[in-house]
Structures are given as C-alpha cells and as structure tokens.
Design a protein around this motif. Structure first.
Motif, short mmCIF file in Angstrom:
data_model
loop_
_atom_site.label_atom_id
_atom_site.label_comp_id
_atom_site.label_asym_id
_atom_site.label_seq_id
_atom_site.Cartn_x
_atom_site.Cartn_y
_atom_site.Cartn_z
N GLN A 6 -72.34 19.37 6.10
CA GLN A 6 -72.66 20.48 5.13
C GLN A 6 -71.48 21.35 4.97
O GLN A 6 -71.53 22.41 4.40
CB GLN A 6 -73.84 20.87 5.58
CG GLN A 6 -75.16 20.19 5.26
CD GLN A 6 -76.48 20.81 5.64
OE1 GLN A 6 -76.54 22.04 5.75
NE2 GLN A 6 -77.54 19.91 5.47
N THR A 7 -70.53 21.43 5.71
CA THR A 7 -69.37 22.28 5.93
C THR A 7 -68.18 21.69 4.90
O THR A 7 -67.38 22.41 4.89
CB THR A 7 -68.83 22.53 7.15
OG1 THR A 7 -68.12 21.15 7.73
CG2 THR A 7 -69.69 22.76 8.17
N LEU A 8 -68.33 20.47 4.30
CA LEU A 8 -67.14 19.81 3.54
C LEU A 8 -67.01 20.41 2.07
O LEU A 8 -67.94 20.88 1.39
CB LEU A 8 -67.49 18.40 3.45
CG LEU A 8 -67.12 17.64 4.67
CD1 LEU A 8 -67.70 16.23 4.66
CD2 LEU A 8 -65.77 17.70 5.40
N ASP A 9 -65.70 20.58 1.60
CA ASP A 9 -65.26 21.06 0.35
C ASP A 9 -64.29 19.88 -0.02
O ASP A 9 -63.14 20.43 -0.30
CB ASP A 9 -65.01 22.28 0.26
CG ASP A 9 -64.93 22.72 -1.07
OD1 ASP A 9 -65.47 21.94 -2.32
OD2 ASP A 9 -64.17 23.68 -1.58
N PRO A 10 -64.63 18.69 -0.32
CA PRO A 10 -63.52 17.68 -0.60
C PRO A 10 -62.77 17.98 -1.98
O PRO A 10 -63.32 18.12 -2.86
CB PRO A 10 -64.30 16.58 -0.44
CG PRO A 10 -65.60 16.54 -0.77
CD PRO A 10 -65.85 17.79 -0.32
N MET A 11 -61.47 17.72 -1.94
CA MET A 11 -60.81 17.55 -3.00
C MET A 11 -61.18 16.54 -4.29
O MET A 11 -60.85 15.32 -3.26
CB MET A 11 -59.09 18.01 -2.99
CG MET A 11 -58.48 17.86 -4.13
SD MET A 11 -56.52 17.68 -3.79
CE MET A 11 -56.21 19.27 -3.12
N SER A 21 -54.02 25.98 3.97
CA SER A 21 -54.52 26.34 2.73
C SER A 21 -53.46 27.09 1.86
O SER A 21 -53.32 26.79 0.79
CB SER A 21 -55.61 27.49 2.84
OG SER A 21 -56.11 27.79 1.68
N SER A 75 -66.54 14.62 10.41
CA SER A 75 -67.04 15.87 9.63
C SER A 75 -68.40 16.19 9.79
O SER A 75 -69.30 15.20 9.94
CB SER A 75 -66.74 15.84 8.21
OG SER A 75 -65.46 15.49 7.96
N TYR A 108 -67.64 15.09 -7.81
CA TYR A 108 -67.73 16.24 -6.68
C TYR A 108 -69.34 15.89 -6.39
O TYR A 108 -69.65 15.99 -5.10
CB TYR A 108 -67.48 17.35 -7.10
CG TYR A 108 -67.52 18.50 -5.73
CD1 TYR A 108 -66.63 18.64 -4.98
CD2 TYR A 108 -68.67 19.30 -5.52
CE1 TYR A 108 -66.59 19.38 -3.71
CE2 TYR A 108 -68.74 19.73 -4.59
CZ TYR A 108 -67.73 20.20 -3.75
OH TYR A 108 -67.84 20.95 -2.42
N GLU A 109 -70.13 16.07 -7.31
CA GLU A 109 -71.76 16.16 -7.26
C GLU A 109 -72.09 14.88 -6.80
O GLU A 109 -73.05 15.13 -5.71
CB GLU A 109 -72.24 16.48 -8.60
CG GLU A 109 -73.72 16.51 -8.76
CD GLU A 109 -74.29 16.53 -9.99
OE1 GLU A 109 -75.38 16.24 -10.04
OE2 GLU A 109 -73.59 16.88 -10.88
N ARG A 129 -71.07 14.72 -2.94
CA ARG A 129 -71.79 15.81 -1.98
C ARG A 129 -73.30 15.20 -1.81
O ARG A 129 -74.02 15.49 -0.83
CB ARG A 129 -71.65 17.28 -2.53
CG ARG A 129 -70.50 17.95 -2.48
CD ARG A 129 -69.88 18.21 -1.19
NE ARG A 129 -69.47 17.08 -0.49
CZ ARG A 129 -70.09 16.73 0.67
NH1 ARG A 129 -70.67 17.71 1.49
NH2 ARG A 129 -69.53 15.83 1.35
#
Length: 451
Positions: free
Chosen positions: A29-34, A400, A26, A14-15, A18
């Motif tokens: 800076q709004t992303l939070d990928p699984m 969600s 997209s 994840y790190e 990002r």
C-alpha cells in the motif's frame, strides 16, 4: 528522439496495477509505481510521455539497450517458426546459444545448463556441487546477492536474508574484501587482499573443510555495492577451493555479458571457476533466461550418471533466440569494447569529478558501465547517508531529484549505482552526469562533516 505515441491509457494501466499486481520487495500500500509505456536505446518514456535517461538498465540487464531491432526481430522470427518445445528435444536456438556462450567462457567450460533466470541458475549450481562432492555446506560472502528462492536468499549476504533464514540452509558467510569499509583494518589493497584470504581460509578450517561442497562468489559484487576485488583475490580464492576440494562457483548474473567492459567479469582477474552462473545481460532481459556454464570436472560427474534436476522452460526457444541475437550483436557492434571505453574515458572520470565537487560522495568505484557512489554524511567517519537495510529522507529525496531531472538510477541503501546500457554514448554520459550533478546537491544538504 520524439516520444512514441501511446495507445493505452496510462491511468488505466496504473489503476489495474494497484488493483491486482503484488509487487516484490515492497509494502504493497506504500507503492506509487511509474508507468513505462515505451523504450528505445538508453531511454524510456512514462505514461505522460516524459523521457528519461535509463542509467539503471532496469535491474542492470538491458546491456544492448531497450528494443534493439536485431534482438526484437530475432524473437519475432523465432516466434513465427517455433515458439516453444520441451527441453528434452534439441532445437536450433538453444544449440546456437550454448555454442556462443561456451565461446566466451574460459577454456574447458564447454557445456551450458539453461534455466529461467539467475536465482535458479545458482540453485542448480549449488545442487551440482553438492552431488559432485557429496558434501552439503556452502560458503558465500556477506556483501552478496544470489537470488530470492528458498536456497538463494540464504546464499545472499544482505539483510533481505534475515526474515527467511532459519539456520538450516547449510550456508556459512564470510567477509570479502572491501577496503573502503574494511573488516580487516587494512590500509592498502594488498593488505585487504591478504587478510581477506586469511580470514576465508581460517573460517573454512574452523568450520571443517570436508563439510563444504561449494563457494559461490560474485567476481564483482553488484547489488551489494559494486566492489571490484583487489588484484590476486580471486586467484587466491581459487587456490583455497583447490586446497580443500571445494567447488568454486562464480555468479556472473549481473556483472556478465559486457557490463564490466569484458565479456565476463572474470576476464579481468585471471581465475577459472568450476561453474559460472549467468542471466540478465545474456539476452538483455528481453525474454527470461539464465544458466550454468559447466566445467569439465563437474560435467564428468554427470556423464554417465543422471543429473536430478530440470526446468520446463530450460533453453526456451524464444529466450535462446534473443540470446543468440544479443551475443551476435555485441560482437558485430563492439558493444563490450564500448562499455570498456566509456568506463575508462567518460563514466569513471566523470563520476570522480562529481566526487571532487560533492562532499556527500565518499567513494567512487567500478569499471566498464558498472559503477557505484558510496554516499555519506561525513567523509571522515564514512557514516552512510542512509542506514544499512533501510532508507531515509536523504536518499529518497536524492533519488527523487534525479528522477525529476529525467534520470533513472539504481539505488541500494546509501549507494547510487550508475549502470547505463553498454551501448551508451559519450554524449548520453555527459547529459546523465549533469543531471546527477544537480541531484547530488540534495545529498550534500544532508552532509554534516567538515567540508
């Protein structure tokens, strides 16, 4: 099935994502990928080892499921023998893939031009049509998606075209049939079909028939809403193309290779185009591959005249080996037949039952393992749950909730697309629909119409 063991830190993955990955479609800076670490069949596991039923087929392409052993083995064997070769050379994987693809195409469509994916397949189909006809303009539907290259994003009809469309692509858009949100004030499928064809014919006449090289159409539009056309529409489009000498291109990138319960979506409708584009399900997305199935008339144009186009990875051996294994597996395991059976006996009836219980479901439509729920805030006005070209809290919270239940779905605006792999079982459908049932309670909480 037990969760597979993990060997690389999900947090580190994840790190790095990002820090270094620029994602498509997209705001970065709004992303939070699984983080997905493993997959098998109709299931995937995230970085915490949690299992999800994958009713998205990722981007609607894992038609034989994740990590099918026959396809994985074919890639491994091809890698050990011949990883890559330039497209000028014949190789066994490409020759066999082309043969198998031609076998499922309509009669007389015997040649395959391979690309790396669906967008460049559509690019080359349009190029072939322009060179064949000596014309330039191209017709495509508003509710369509054909790719994100400079040409194909302009062919696409949805709002993602807008920032890229400068009016110089030669594309003219038309309204296809869609009775639930009819542009033609139709009350029946018959009226919708008749009026949509009349609209298309009129548009061509007013634009100038001799200007058009091609018409590109998804037999069953995918990303734009999974709207199976009314009976007679595609044959009517074929007749219009013949009337004005326009090349008919059918985009089977998402709907092809078992997704609709037929080898091609065209199989349901009795129309034969001049060119067919494909990708995704041809090898379940295991290695990037697309292509154009070329009919005899277009082939003859280039029989003695060089086709001015090509790709470094055209017919890549690893991708074609995956395609051969995928198609052979679909035959051997009756996977296309399973998709038809599941849609007819389990998925379609199950989704219609959910619509009966949830007022936020305005319409259910689809076939095979290719279905959409049109979510609304009012069934009478058909007001969408989220706006065209955007999202809101209603759809975000609904999606969600599904994910929290352990269900991955494909979402586009106010629609939920239920598109599991073609290998899905009745038991998996039952489990997935139970999760979706609970998620739709969230959508219902935004419903404002009469109940």
């Amino acid at each position: 099935m037990a969760a597979p063991s993990t060997t690389v830190s999900a947090a580190h993955t994840y790190e790095l994502d990002r820090a270094h990955v620029f994602h498509s479609w997209s705001a970065q800076q709004t992303l939070d990928p699984m983080v997905i670490e493993d997959a098998a069949g109709c299931e995937v596991w995230d970085g915490a080892g949690r299992r999800y039923l994958d009713f998205s087929s990722q981007l609607v392409y894992t038609n034989v499921g994740h990590q099918h052993p026959r396809v994985v083995e074919a890639i491994q064997q091809q890698a050990a023998k011949l990883c890559t070769i330039a497209p000028a050379h014949a190789n066994a994987a490409r020759s066999q893939a082309a043969h198998l693809i031609a076998q499922i195409a309509p009669e007389g469509m015997d040649r395959v031009f391979f690309t790396s994916g669906g967008a460049d397949a559509n690019e080359h189909a349009v190029r072939m049509a322009r060179l064949h006809t000596g014309r330039y303009k191209v017709l495509s539907a508003f509710r369509s998606y054909h790719g994100a290259t400079a040409q194909t994003i302009n062919l696409s009809g949805d709002h993602r075209r807008w920032p890229n469309d400068h009016g110089n692509s030669g594309v003219v858009h038309f309204h296809g049939p869609f009775l639930y949100r009819s542009e033609f004030h139709a009350a029946t499928e018959e009226q919708e079909c008749e009026r949509a064809l009349a609209h298309l014919d009129s548009l061509i006449r007013f634009e100038g028939p001799d200007a058009f090289a091609a018409l590109i159409i998804e037999p069953v539009p995918g990303t734009s809403g999974i709207m199976p056309p009314p009976p007679g529409y595609l044959p009517g489009v074929r007749a219009i193309c013949d009337r004005y000498g326009i090349v008919m291109i059918c985009d089977e990138v998402m709907a092809g290779f078992g997704r609709t319960g037929g080898w091609l979506a065209l199989d349901h409708y009795g129309a034969v185009p001049d060119l067919i584009t494909f990708a995704k399900g041809v090898n379940s997305g295991y290695v990037p591959l697309g292509g154009v199935i070329v009919g005899e008339r277009i082939y003859r144009t280039f029989a003695q005249r060089a086709y001015p186009g090509g790709l470094t990875y055209s017919g890549h051996p690893l991708a074609c080996a995956a395609a051969v294994a995928t198609i052979e597996t679909m035959h051997a395991e009756s996977i296309v037949e399973n998709a038809e059976f599941i849609g007819r006996t389990a998925l379609g009836p199950g989704l219609r039952e959910l619509a009966r219980r949830h007022p936020s479901v305005g319409e259910v439509r689809g076939l095979g393992v290719f279905w959409a729920l049109d979510l609304v805030t009012d069934r009478e006005t058909r007001e969408p749950l989220s706006p065209y070209g955007g999202t809101n809290a209603a759809i975000a919270q609904t999606m969600s909730a599904a994910r929290e239940q352990g269900l991955l779905l494909f979402n586009n605006y106010h629609r939920i697309h239920v598109v599991p792999p073609c290998i899905v079982t009745p038991a998996e459908i039952s489990a997935g629909l139970a999760m979706l049932d609970r998620a739709l309670d969230v959508a219902d909480s935004f419903y404002t119409g009469a109940r």
